[in-house]
Design a protein around this motif. Structure first.
Motif, mmCIF file in Angstrom:
data_model
loop_
_atom_site.group_PDB
_atom_site.id
_atom_site.type_symbol
_atom_site.label_atom_id
_atom_site.label_comp_id
_atom_site.label_asym_id
_atom_site.label_seq_id
_atom_site.Cartn_x
_atom_site.Cartn_y
_atom_site.Cartn_z
ATOM 1 N N HIS A 167 -23.665 -16.333 20.745
ATOM 2 C CA HIS A 167 -23.744 -15.053 21.445
ATOM 3 C C HIS A 167 -23.762 -13.946 20.406
ATOM 4 C CE1 HIS A 167 -22.471 -16.989 25.266
ATOM 5 N NE2 HIS A 167 -21.793 -17.768 24.448
ATOM 6 N N GLN A 168 -24.489 -12.880 20.712
ATOM 7 C CA GLN A 168 -24.491 -11.705 19.854
ATOM 8 C C GLN A 168 -23.831 -10.567 20.631
ATOM 9 O OE1 GLN A 168 -27.256 -13.805 19.830
ATOM 10 N NE2 GLN A 168 -26.572 -14.475 17.841
ATOM 11 N N VAL A 169 -22.852 -9.934 20.007
ATOM 12 C CA VAL A 169 -22.165 -8.797 20.613
ATOM 13 C C VAL A 169 -22.192 -7.652 19.608
ATOM 14 C CG1 VAL A 169 -20.677 -10.270 22.042
ATOM 15 C CG2 VAL A 169 -19.873 -9.496 19.798
ATOM 16 N N VAL A 170 -22.076 -6.435 20.109
ATOM 17 C CA VAL A 170 -22.074 -5.273 19.225
ATOM 18 C C VAL A 170 -20.640 -4.787 19.061
ATOM 19 C CG1 VAL A 170 -22.910 -2.916 18.874
ATOM 20 C CG2 VAL A 170 -24.420 -4.651 19.868
ATOM 21 N N LEU A 171 -20.182 -4.802 17.830
ATOM 22 C CA LEU A 171 -18.864 -4.286 17.472
ATOM 23 C C LEU A 171 -19.000 -2.785 17.274
ATOM 24 C CD1 LEU A 171 -15.894 -4.875 16.463
ATOM 25 C CD2 LEU A 171 -16.902 -4.923 14.173
ATOM 26 N N VAL A 172 -18.233 -1.996 18.035
ATOM 27 C CA VAL A 172 -18.349 -0.536 17.935
ATOM 28 C C VAL A 172 -17.122 0.119 17.326
ATOM 29 C CG1 VAL A 172 -20.034 -0.367 19.788
ATOM 30 C CG2 VAL A 172 -17.613 -0.162 20.330
ATOM 31 N N ALA A 173 -15.998 -0.589 17.309
ATOM 32 C CA ALA A 173 -14.777 -0.041 16.700
ATOM 33 C C ALA A 173 -13.898 -1.202 16.270
ATOM 34 C CB ALA A 173 -14.028 0.850 17.682
ATOM 35 N N LEU A 174 -13.201 -1.002 15.155
ATOM 36 C CA LEU A 174 -12.355 -2.051 14.605
ATOM 37 C C LEU A 174 -11.035 -1.446 14.155
ATOM 38 C CD1 LEU A 174 -12.308 -5.059 13.857
ATOM 39 C CD2 LEU A 174 -13.360 -4.446 11.677
ATOM 40 N N GLY A 175 -9.965 -1.791 14.868
ATOM 41 C CA GLY A 175 -8.640 -1.319 14.502
ATOM 42 C C GLY A 175 -7.903 -2.380 13.709
ATOM 43 N N ASP A 176 -6.612 -2.179 13.511
ATOM 44 C CA ASP A 176 -5.813 -3.160 12.793
ATOM 45 C C ASP A 176 -5.624 -4.436 13.606
ATOM 46 O OD1 ASP A 176 -5.497 -1.541 10.571
ATOM 47 O OD2 ASP A 176 -3.676 -0.613 11.360
ATOM 48 N N ASP A 177 -5.434 -4.286 14.918
ATOM 49 C CA ASP A 177 -5.136 -5.436 15.772
ATOM 50 C C ASP A 177 -6.163 -5.679 16.865
ATOM 51 O OD1 ASP A 177 -2.676 -5.946 14.452
ATOM 52 O OD2 ASP A 177 -1.743 -4.327 15.605
ATOM 53 N N ASP A 178 -7.041 -4.715 17.099
ATOM 54 C CA ASP A 178 -7.998 -4.885 18.187
ATOM 55 C C ASP A 178 -9.375 -4.394 17.774
ATOM 56 O OD1 ASP A 178 -8.158 -1.949 18.911
ATOM 57 O OD2 ASP A 178 -6.056 -2.293 19.360
ATOM 58 N N ALA A 179 -10.358 -4.794 18.577
ATOM 59 C CA ALA A 179 -11.752 -4.422 18.342
ATOM 60 C C ALA A 179 -12.365 -4.023 19.675
ATOM 61 C CB ALA A 179 -12.515 -5.599 17.751
ATOM 62 N N ARG A 180 -13.369 -3.148 19.629
ATOM 63 C CA ARG A 180 -14.108 -2.771 20.827
ATOM 64 C C ARG A 180 -15.515 -3.315 20.718
ATOM 65 N NH1 ARG A 180 -12.734 2.538 20.568
ATOM 66 N NH2 ARG A 180 -14.896 3.163 20.430
ATOM 67 N N LEU A 181 -15.930 -4.031 21.772
ATOM 68 C CA LEU A 181 -17.259 -4.641 21.822
ATOM 69 C C LEU A 181 -18.088 -3.982 22.909
ATOM 70 C CD1 LEU A 181 -16.204 -8.416 21.719
ATOM 71 C CD2 LEU A 181 -16.765 -6.914 19.785
#
Length: 181
Positions: free
Chosen positions: A123-137
């Motif tokens: 699967h391909q997903v777009v990572l839009v934000a990356l924090g210390d413990d979480d990510a937004r896809l």
């Protein structure tokens, strides 16, 4: 911690116990039994495996390139060449490589991640934000927050990154008289 109650530690333990897949041990069950106290901490998070199953159509290469290029104000046309070629025609540079979360943080740009699921699919997903413990896809134009610990189970480091190169004027090279020695 140190025989004192700590809400941060309990919150993290609750998130880990809730989002892990596989068998739950005695400690997981004990932590999860306090659902009434800490269930609200998971409200904004999604499980990666559930997202991949529910949004399979949004995790194709075409769908992900479409979302990634849209973040740069460019359009993607399925069947009109690969995504990197289309990005270059839109004035963007494209790199496909294997790396780490630390690299993605340094680049500080949206990226398309390749994830593998438990059934062997990709699967391909777009990572839009990356924090210390979480990510937004970004999946199909909707953003979901996931725990990095959960995402790490499916991502083995492959990503595609776009950026807009900065045009820097180049000074002309001037030949100087060369003395013979």
């Amino acid at each position: 911690v140190m025989q004192k109650e700590n809400d941060e530690v309990f919150r993290d333990a609750y998130l880990i116990a809730h989002f892990q897949t596989g068998l739950k041990n005695v400690l997981d069950r004990a932590v999860l039994s306090h659902r009434d106290t800490h269930h609200e901490v998971i409200e904004g998070f999604s499980k990666v495996d559930e997202l991949l199953a529910q949004h399979a159509a949004a995790t194709t290469t075409d769908a992900a390139f479409s979302r990634l290029l849209a973040r740069w104000g460019a359009a993607y046309a399925a069947g009109a060449g690969d995504g990197c070629a289309q990005a270059e025609r839109a004035g963007l540079q494209c790199v496909a490589q294997r790396g780490s979360y630390a690299q993605l943080r340094l680049y500080n740009r949206p990226a398309m991640l390749t994830l593998g699921d438990d059934q062997g699919g990709t699967h391909q997903v777009v990572l839009v934000a990356l924090g210390d413990d979480d990510a937004r896809l970004d999946l199909g134009g909707v953003e979901y927050t996931v725990r990095i610990a959960d995402l790490a189970r499916y991502w083995f480091g492959d990503f595609v990154l776009l950026w807009r190169p900065v045009a820097v004027p180049v000074k002309r090279f001037a030949f100087a008289a060369v003395a013979e020695f």
